[in-house]
Write a protein that holds these residues in place. Structure first.
Motif, PDB file in Angstrom:
ATOM      1  N   UNK A  34      43.175  45.979  44.113  1.00  0.00           N
ATOM      2  CA  UNK A  34      44.422  46.654  44.482  1.00  0.00           C
ATOM      3  C   UNK A  34      45.055  47.307  43.266  1.00  0.00           C
ATOM      4  N   UNK A  35      44.284  47.455  42.189  1.00  0.00           N
ATOM      5  CA  UNK A  35      44.770  48.099  40.972  1.00  0.00           C
ATOM      6  C   UNK A  35      44.643  49.609  41.143  1.00  0.00           C
ATOM      7  N   UNK A  36      45.679  50.361  40.789  1.00  0.00           N
ATOM      8  CA  UNK A  36      45.633  51.818  40.963  1.00  0.00           C
ATOM      9  C   UNK A  36      44.456  52.458  40.222  1.00  0.00           C
ATOM     10  N   UNK A  37      43.821  53.460  40.824  1.00  0.00           N
ATOM     11  CA  UNK A  37      42.746  54.182  40.143  1.00  0.00           C
ATOM     12  C   UNK A  37      43.239  54.722  38.802  1.00  0.00           C
ATOM     13  N   UNK A  38      42.338  54.717  37.841  1.00  0.00           N
ATOM     14  CA  UNK A  38      42.692  55.239  36.530  1.00  0.00           C
ATOM     15  C   UNK A  38      43.052  54.171  35.527  1.00  0.00           C
ATOM     16  N   UNK A  39      43.356  52.948  35.991  1.00  0.00           N
ATOM     17  CA  UNK A  39      43.619  51.858  35.057  1.00  0.00           C
ATOM     18  C   UNK A  39      42.325  51.531  34.318  1.00  0.00           C
ATOM     19  N   UNK A  40      42.445  50.994  33.105  1.00  0.00           N
ATOM     20  CA  UNK A  40      41.271  50.716  32.283  1.00  0.00           C
ATOM     21  C   UNK A  40      40.351  49.647  32.855  1.00  0.00           C
ATOM     22  N   UNK A  41      40.906  48.695  33.601  1.00  0.00           N
ATOM     23  CA  UNK A  41      40.114  47.586  34.115  1.00  0.00           C
ATOM     24  C   UNK A  41      40.437  47.400  35.589  1.00  0.00           C
ATOM     25  N   UNK A  42      39.414  47.533  36.439  1.00  0.00           N
ATOM     26  CA  UNK A  42      39.595  47.390  37.880  1.00  0.00           C
ATOM     27  C   UNK A  42      38.447  46.589  38.463  1.00  0.00           C
ATOM     28  N   UNK A  43      38.767  45.510  39.146  1.00  0.00           N
ATOM     29  CA  UNK A  43      37.759  44.819  39.936  1.00  0.00           C
ATOM     30  C   UNK A  43      37.871  45.422  41.323  1.00  0.00           C
ATOM     31  N   UNK A  44      36.833  46.118  41.754  1.00  0.00           N
ATOM     32  CA  UNK A  44      36.866  46.782  43.055  1.00  0.00           C
ATOM     33  C   UNK A  44      36.728  45.803  44.195  1.00  0.00           C
ATOM     34  N   UNK A  45      35.940  44.754  43.976  1.00  0.00           N
ATOM     35  CA  UNK A  45      35.741  43.738  44.986  1.00  0.00           C
ATOM     36  C   UNK A  45      35.056  42.530  44.385  1.00  0.00           C
ATOM     37  N   UNK A  46      35.306  41.361  44.992  1.00  0.00           N
ATOM     38  CA  UNK A  46      34.741  40.128  44.468  1.00  0.00           C
ATOM     39  C   UNK A  46      34.656  39.120  45.612  1.00  0.00           C
ATOM     40  N   UNK A 108      41.454  36.999  29.257  1.00  0.00           N
ATOM     41  CA  UNK A 108      41.975  36.222  28.132  1.00  0.00           C
ATOM     42  C   UNK A 108      41.726  36.894  26.780  1.00  0.00           C
ATOM     43  N   UNK A 109      40.679  37.697  26.676  1.00  0.00           N
ATOM     44  CA  UNK A 109      40.349  38.324  25.391  1.00  0.00           C
ATOM     45  C   UNK A 109      41.054  39.647  25.170  1.00  0.00           C
ATOM     46  N   UNK A 110      41.164  40.453  26.223  1.00  0.00           N
ATOM     47  CA  UNK A 110      41.716  41.800  26.056  1.00  0.00           C
ATOM     48  C   UNK A 110      43.156  41.930  26.530  1.00  0.00           C
ATOM     49  N   UNK A 111      43.586  41.019  27.401  1.00  0.00           N
ATOM     50  CA  UNK A 111      44.922  41.129  27.992  1.00  0.00           C
ATOM     51  C   UNK A 111      44.991  42.120  29.141  1.00  0.00           C
ATOM     52  N   UNK A 112      43.879  42.797  29.443  1.00  0.00           N
ATOM     53  CA  UNK A 112      43.868  43.737  30.571  1.00  0.00           C
ATOM     54  C   UNK A 112      43.941  42.948  31.878  1.00  0.00           C
ATOM     55  N   UNK A 113      44.589  43.533  32.876  1.00  0.00           N
ATOM     56  CA  UNK A 113      44.740  42.832  34.147  1.00  0.00           C
ATOM     57  C   UNK A 113      44.326  43.704  35.309  1.00  0.00           C
ATOM     58  N   UNK A 114      44.006  43.039  36.418  1.00  0.00           N
ATOM     59  CA  UNK A 114      43.632  43.718  37.648  1.00  0.00           C
ATOM     60  C   UNK A 114      44.152  42.892  38.821  1.00  0.00           C
TER      61      UNK A 114
END
Length: 120
Positions: A34-46, A108-114
């Protein structure tokens, strides 16, 4: 380490961290990004399976890859849930206070979120 390796490691760690003991069962299921397109880190599905395995696909820096492996759930020093993947990557799990079917994973390493929504 290039970005695709960081993402692979992160997803693998995510899967291991959810384990099937205790609180892990609340994360079993299929989650959609549910992360907007264009963000650096996106999990599309899991999909986190009750047998401790996962499948996922993620986009990092405009490169999409699939991942599989093992996962479990641990806790951090504050007692918060952490998704651990078999590759050693860990993600803090932030729960939506009003909707248990919405989570945010923080690397935990980069701080990026999705952000992810449960669909199953």
């Amino acid at each position: 380490m290039n970005r695709s390796h960081v993402t692979a490691a992160a997803l693998a760690s995510l899967a291991l961290g959810l384990g099937l003991g205790g609180c892990a069962s609340q994360y079993v299921g299929t989650w959609q990004g549910a992360t907007p397109p264009g963000d650096d880190f996106q999990v599309g599905g899991m999909t986190l399976s009750p047998d401790g395995t996962y499948t996922a696909y993620a986009t990092y820096a405009n490169s999409t890859r699939g991942f599989t492996g093992n996962w479990d759930i641990g806790t951090d020093a504050d007692g918060d849930d952490v998704l651990r993947l078999g590759s050693g990557q860990e993600y803090a799990i932030l729960r939506d206070a009003e909707n248990p079917d919405v989570i945010t994973l923080v690397d935990a390493k980069t701080g990026l979120s999705t952000k992810l929504n449960r669909i199953d």
